[in-house]
Write an enzyme that holds these catalytic residues in place. Structure first.
Site: not given
Ligand code: UD1
Ligand code: CA
Length: 498
Positions: A14, A18, A82, A106, A173, A355, A384, A390, A444
């Site tokens: 991702g 944000r 995801t 993340d 979740n 250094k 001092a 260097n 000097r």
């Molecule tokens: C996600 C969950 C949410 C949960 C939250 C917890 C989904 C749809 N939602 O939301 O239920 O409460 O995490 O932190 O899964 N990523 C990919 N490929 C993609 C999209 C995302 O690899 O196409 C990766 C992102 O890099 C990230 C992780 O998946 O590390 C989660 O994606 P993110 O967009 O952060 O999901 P949240 O909105 O936080």
């Molecule tokens: Ca997230």
């Protein structure tokens, strides 16, 4: 624990919209490491068959970071959610794997024990999916665990899709799951992008599994901090604070006093020996190792440095990639860097920069000095304002100063140059040639005094001013400094009467 039938899947493709950043989300740092490195380190002790990460946004940089940690990558391009990420991961998952532990890249606070408990519970219940959930104070932004009347899991509903009566649900979740892969793959095939982003959500696989009558479990994380995700800069700060607090607690448990601990920042690999003391607003960074009985006073930054026992770092000092032996004292306001080494009981004082130099046992350099590419023998005193010149614009040249040498104040040592054991260098010298052992080096201009010169000059100046004022018809226009000097002379008059 044997997890040879488990594959770890880290979702790290991702963008992290944000965060409003040019850097991929999982490469942002908290607690002294990138987010994804924390996740990988939490997984490593599980000894899974394979670790696979799905990469997409800034794939090259993220892949480089993961490869160095022994993680295989699969490219997801474009990133369609995801659920789609999991389908991409499938290509890299060995067919012998029965289970997958899936984690977002993340959520860096997750602990190994919690993941082990998740896998254990999943095996024991024979579930198709086990969700790691958590009850948190402010669930806004997270997907919620919606349960049936009998308490079984019905679905995960994303924050944006919640009904009003579901908004109060505090069980969220974590995006950390254990799946039985033979049950997961058919569900992923039937996912539909039922959201504004037109993405395939892995969370929707839970409802699909339930509709097929599969067993879905959710187990609560004992510590809700562990599941915190980092979607915003505010989340990063909150997660960083948890890591820092954990590290300080571990250091204090090892017998170290930390004053106002909330102001002290310590990186994960730093070690500190018992009975050392750390004052407020100190940063201990990188691979720093500090012995016992040391004091690091306020405002100092110590990075990738080794401090032996009983070292004193006075306020506002930087010690970077340097070695301080037993009993050394540095600062206040000193800067040691790039391979500075102080042997036992050497001392460096205020506004001294060292250094890539070695200062022998008991060397003192207490004020306003630069020592670069220098070797200084034991017992030598650096006056001092001493500067090793260097750098000649092309090369860095060495300065070698022997044992028990006395370098007078305000000496410039034009390198390459040597001062032999026991030599003296007169204050204010510009030393361009070697000084033999036990010699006096003096370079000097010789001083000349002109007796009465200053008094005679003052008389001349006074006479010139008087004749200017008394010229008939000529108005003297005074400049600002002249006006000031007249005030001063009026004040001086009364004292002359005495
Ligand atoms: C996600 C969950 C949410 C949960 C939250 C917890 C989904 C749809 N939602 O939301 O239920 O409460 O995490 O932190 O899964 N990523 C990919 N490929 C993609 C999209 C995302 O690899 O196409 C990766 C992102 O890099 C990230 C992780 O998946 O590390 C989660 O994606 P993110 O967009 O952060 O999901 P949240 O909105 O936080
Ligand atoms: Ca997230």
């Amino acid at each position: 624990m044997s997890n040879s039938d488990v594959v770890i899947v880290i979702l790290a493709a991702g963008k992290g919209t944000r965060l409003k950043s040019a850097l991929a989300k999982v490469l942002h740092r908290a607690g002294g490491r990138s987010l994804v490195e924390h996740v990988v380190r939490a997984c490593q002790p599980l000894k899974a068959r394979e670790m696979v990460a799905v990469v997409g946004h800034q794939a090259e940089d993220v892949t480089a970071a993961l490869t160095s940690l022994g993680v295989k990558t699969a490219l997801q391009n474009p990133q369609r959610g995801t659920g789609h990420a999991m389908l991409v991961a499938r290509r890299a998952i060995p067919s012998r794997a029965k289970y997958a532990i899936v984690l977002p890249g993340d959520a860096p606070l997750i602990r190994t024990d919690t993941l082990a408990a998740l896998a254990r519970s999943h095996r024991e219940t024979g579930a198709a999916a086990t969700i790691l959930s958590a009850e948190i104070e402010n669930p806004a932004g997270y997907g919620r665990i919606v349960r049936n009347d009998d308490g079984s899991v019905a679905a995960i509903v994303e924050d944006s899709a919640l009904h009003d009566d579901q908004r109060a649900i505090r069980e969220i979740n974590s995006s950390i799951y254990c799946f039985s892969l033979d049950k997961l793959w058919p569900c992923l095939g039937s996912l539909k992008p039922q959201n504004v982003h037109k993405e395939l959500y892995l969370t929707d696989a839970i409802a699909v599994l339930r509709q097929k009558g599969e067993n879905v479990q959710a187990i609560l994380a004992a510590d809700p901090d562990e599941v915190l995700g980092c979607n915003t800069r505010g989340d990063l700060a909150a997660v960083d604070a948890v890591f820092r607090r954990r590290k300080r607690a571990a250091i204090m448990d090892a017998g170290v006093t930390i004053e106002m601990p909330e102001t002290v920042l310590i990186d994960p690999e730093v070690t500190v020996g018992a009975d050392s003391r750390i004052e407020p607003c100190v940063q201990l960074l990188g691979k720093t190792r500090i012995g016992s009985g040391c004091t690091i006073r306020t405002g100092s930054v110590v990075s990738d440095a080794v401090l032996e026992d009983n070292v004193l770092v006075k306020p506002h000092t930087m010690v970077i990639a340097s070695h301080l032996s037993q009993g050394t004292q540095v600062g206040p306001f000193a800067h040691l860097r790039d391979g500075a080494r102080l042997e036992e009981n050497a001392r460096v004082g205020n506004f001294v920069e060292v250094k890539k130099s070695v200062l022998g046992e008991g060397v003192k350099s207490m004020h306003l000095t630069y020592l670069g590419d220098a070797r200084v023998g034991a017992g030598t005193n650096i006056g001092a304002g001493t500067i090793t010149c260097n750098y000649d614009g092309v090369h860095k040249n060495p300065t070698t100063i022997g044992k028990r040498v006395f370098i007078g104040s305000d000496t410039a040592l034009v390198a390459p140059v040597r001062v032999g054991d026991g030599a003296y260098v007169g204050a204010g010298s510009v030393i361009t040639e070697n000084v033999p052992p036990d010699a006096l080096g003096l370079a000097r201009g010789r001083q000349v005094n002109f007796p009465g010169w200053a008094a005679s000059r003052r008389r001349q100046m006074a006479a010139a001013t008087k004749s200017l004022k008394s010229r008939p018809g000529k108005k003297v226009k005074r400049s600002a400094p002249a006006r000031r000097s007249r005030t001063r002379s009026r004040q001086a008059k009364p004292s002359r009467k005495h």
